[in-house]
Design an enzyme around this catalytic site. Structure first.
Site, short mmCIF file in Angstrom:
data_model
loop_
_atom_site.label_atom_id
_atom_site.label_comp_id
_atom_site.label_asym_id
_atom_site.label_seq_id
_atom_site.Cartn_x
_atom_site.Cartn_y
_atom_site.Cartn_z
N TYR A 19 -16.67 -0.24 -2.17
CA TYR A 19 -17.36 0.94 -2.75
C TYR A 19 -18.18 0.54 -3.98
CZ TYR A 19 -13.65 2.97 0.05
OH TYR A 19 -12.80 3.26 1.07
N TYR A 149 -6.65 10.48 3.25
CA TYR A 149 -7.47 9.26 3.40
C TYR A 149 -6.86 8.42 4.51
CZ TYR A 149 -9.76 4.85 2.81
OH TYR A 149 -10.47 3.70 3.08
N ASP A 255 0.44 8.26 9.42
CA ASP A 255 -0.23 7.09 8.84
C ASP A 255 0.60 6.65 7.63
OD1 ASP A 255 -1.77 5.36 7.38
OD2 ASP A 255 -3.60 6.55 7.46
N LYS A 289 -0.94 -2.75 5.19
CA LYS A 289 -0.81 -3.11 3.78
C LYS A 289 0.42 -3.98 3.48
CE LYS A 289 -3.39 0.77 1.81
NZ LYS A 289 -4.46 0.22 1.01
N1 PMP Z 1 -4.60 4.71 5.80
C1 PMP Z 1 -4.15 4.83 4.55
C2 PMP Z 1 -3.14 5.90 4.23
C3 PMP Z 1 -4.62 3.98 3.55
O1 PMP Z 1 -4.19 4.12 2.28
C4 PMP Z 1 -5.56 2.97 3.89
C5 PMP Z 1 -6.10 1.98 2.86
N2 PMP Z 1 -6.21 2.43 1.59
C6 PMP Z 1 -5.98 2.87 5.22
C7 PMP Z 1 -5.49 3.76 6.15
C8 PMP Z 1 -6.99 1.84 5.64
O2 PMP Z 1 -6.44 0.57 5.60
P1 PMP Z 1 -7.36 -0.72 5.44
O3 PMP Z 1 -7.95 -0.67 4.07
O4 PMP Z 1 -6.42 -1.87 5.66
O5 PMP Z 1 -8.40 -0.64 6.52
#
Ligand code: PMP
Length: 442
Positions: A19, A149, A255, A289
């Protein structure tokens, strides 16, 4: 080409950062090493890391066991295609993931990153409905809540908060989904000590009642909404969502890319909904992550036998996704070591100690009239300010205090590695307190 000044100048002229513009408005700091909870910069400044490299580095940097797992694997096989071939690290990792997640989740898709995992989960949901003996191709939309997100690829963006910057830029290009009002941001003590506000589920209920025939799945970050606003909500909301999904024949995708592996105080955030017997489970779960302890990019999508067998017996008899680096052996090897390290450590006690300390040290900041709210859950602490924080001044301020934090918008927050010491954590919270006093707002 190798002086730090030339390196940072090349970086600013040629390399995109997350970003950011080229050149960026704030020059990135040059890290030459990282050890435990510290980032060491080119000028030998040591910064205590409050970000765990965006939720991922739960065991700290340069961990000898994680290093060794990679070194051992590199001498065996670094990568092979996953089409037609398999290997022990992928098998072992999948076995571990099946063991530690809800019993009904026993099929694993190894993806390359969090955003890709979300794409895979969404494709899985859509392909499921198209693979039924009586296909339901109309079920191809998603319902989520605002201020979420889920990543930066196209479908993942489509379920991010509809009012944030991504949607402002990409507008109609992003597929249209259904959004319900998000539940009020509540701290753990609030949801434990007060009754659930039924108003919180009303809009969601209305959306699913009205649109279920078009909805493939609900997708949510359980309990903690991360990059969309650092908000926490009651497990009762999630329990009611699960019931509504069952009632209206809609799949549930959770997620846990940010929340997974202990961050909220439970191994997975959906475990806040009950004990082993009555906790809710998703139909599809996304992990990423901290999966590799922050060493490499890897994600996993787990699902049920019902979904996998329906897809496998459907029209095309295969799930239609297969990235080049799927199940990379190095990433799987370090993930196995990271999970073992976590589950064999007193992580729950460590996260709970971080939670108590954050609660004690951040709560007094509520008294400042620039502060709207202070929220703590597990190893996550959030100070929400009244106005946007000035990033440039902030970075310099925290660097001076020997701390690495990266606020966004009105949010000053931290989610440190679980191995952080009490005195390192105090150094961060004290710097946050001093920051709040200085009112670095834009
Ligand atoms: N889902 C959530 C809840 C996240 O916090 C993130 C990353 N901040 C993602 C998906 C996307 O993961 P990545 O950055 O590894 O593509």
């Amino acid at each position: 080409m190798n002086t730090p000044e030339l390196q940072t100048s090349f970086d600013q002229q040629h390399i995109w950062h997350p970003y950011s513009a080229i050149p960026p408005s704030i020059a990135p700091l040059l890290v030459k090493k990282a050890q435990g909870c510290e980032l060491i910069l080119d000028d030998d400044t040591h910064l205590i890391d409050g970000m765990a490299s965006w939720w991922s580095v739960i065991h700290g940097y340069n961990h000898p066991l994680l290093n060794q797992a990679l070194k051992s694997q590199i001498d065996k096989v670094s990568h092979v295609m996953f089409g037609g071939l398999t290997h022990e690290p992928a098998i072992e990792l999948s076995r571990l993931l099946i063991d530690i997640t809800a019993p009904e989740l026993d099929k694993v898709f190894l993806a390359d990153s969090g955003s890709v995992a979300v794409e895979v989960a969404m494709k899985m949901a859509v392909q499921y409905w198209r693979s039924l003996p009586e296909p339901k191709p109309d079920k191809s939309k998603f319902l989520t809540i605002k201020q979420g997100y889920h990543g930066d690829t196209l479908n993942a963006m489509s379920v991010c908060d509809p009012d944030n910057g991504i949607h402002q830029v990409f507008g109609d290009w992003v597929p249209k989904q259904f959004f319900a009002r998000s539940p009020g941001a509540r701290s753990k003590t609030e949801w434990q000590n007060t009754q659930f506000d039924e108003q919180d589920i009303e809009d969601f209920k209305h959306q699913i009642q009205t649109h279920h025939s078009q909805i493939a799945a609900v997708i949510l970050e359980p309990i903690c909404q991360g990059a969309g606003g650092m908000r926490f909500y009651s497990p009762e909301f999630l329990r009611q969502v699960k019931k509504l999904c069952e009632q209206y024949d809609v799949l549930l995708i959770l997620d846990e890319i940010a929340t997974g592996f202990g961050r909220t105080g439970e191994l997975f955030a959906y475990e806040h909904t009950g004990n082993k017997e009555n906790m809710i489970a998703p139909d599809i779960l996304c992990l990423g992550k901290a999966l590799t302890g922050g060493y490499m990019s890897l994600a996993a999508v787990l699902t049920t036998d019902k979904i996998s067998s329906t897809i496998s017996n459907g029209q095309v008899k295969a799930f239609m996704h297969g990235p080049t680096f799927m199940g990379n052996p190095l990433a799987c090897a370090v993930a196995i070591e990271s999970i073992k390290l976590l589950i064999n450590s007193p992580w729950k006690k460590n996260v709970s100690m971080i939670e108590t300390q954050l609660h004690n040290e951040l709560s007094p900041l509520r008294d400042n009239n620039q502060v709207v709210d202070v929220r703590v859950l597990g190893a996550i602490g959030v100070v929400e300010m009244k106005q946007d924080i000035d990033m440039a001044k902030t970075t310099a301020f925290f660097k001076n205090k020997g701390v690495w934090l990266r606020p966004f918008g009105k949010l000053l927050y931290l989610m440190p590695p679980y191995i952080i010491s009490a005195s390192q954590l105090t150094q961060i919270t004290r710097a946050m307190g001093e920051f709040v006093e200085t009112k670095f707002i834009s």
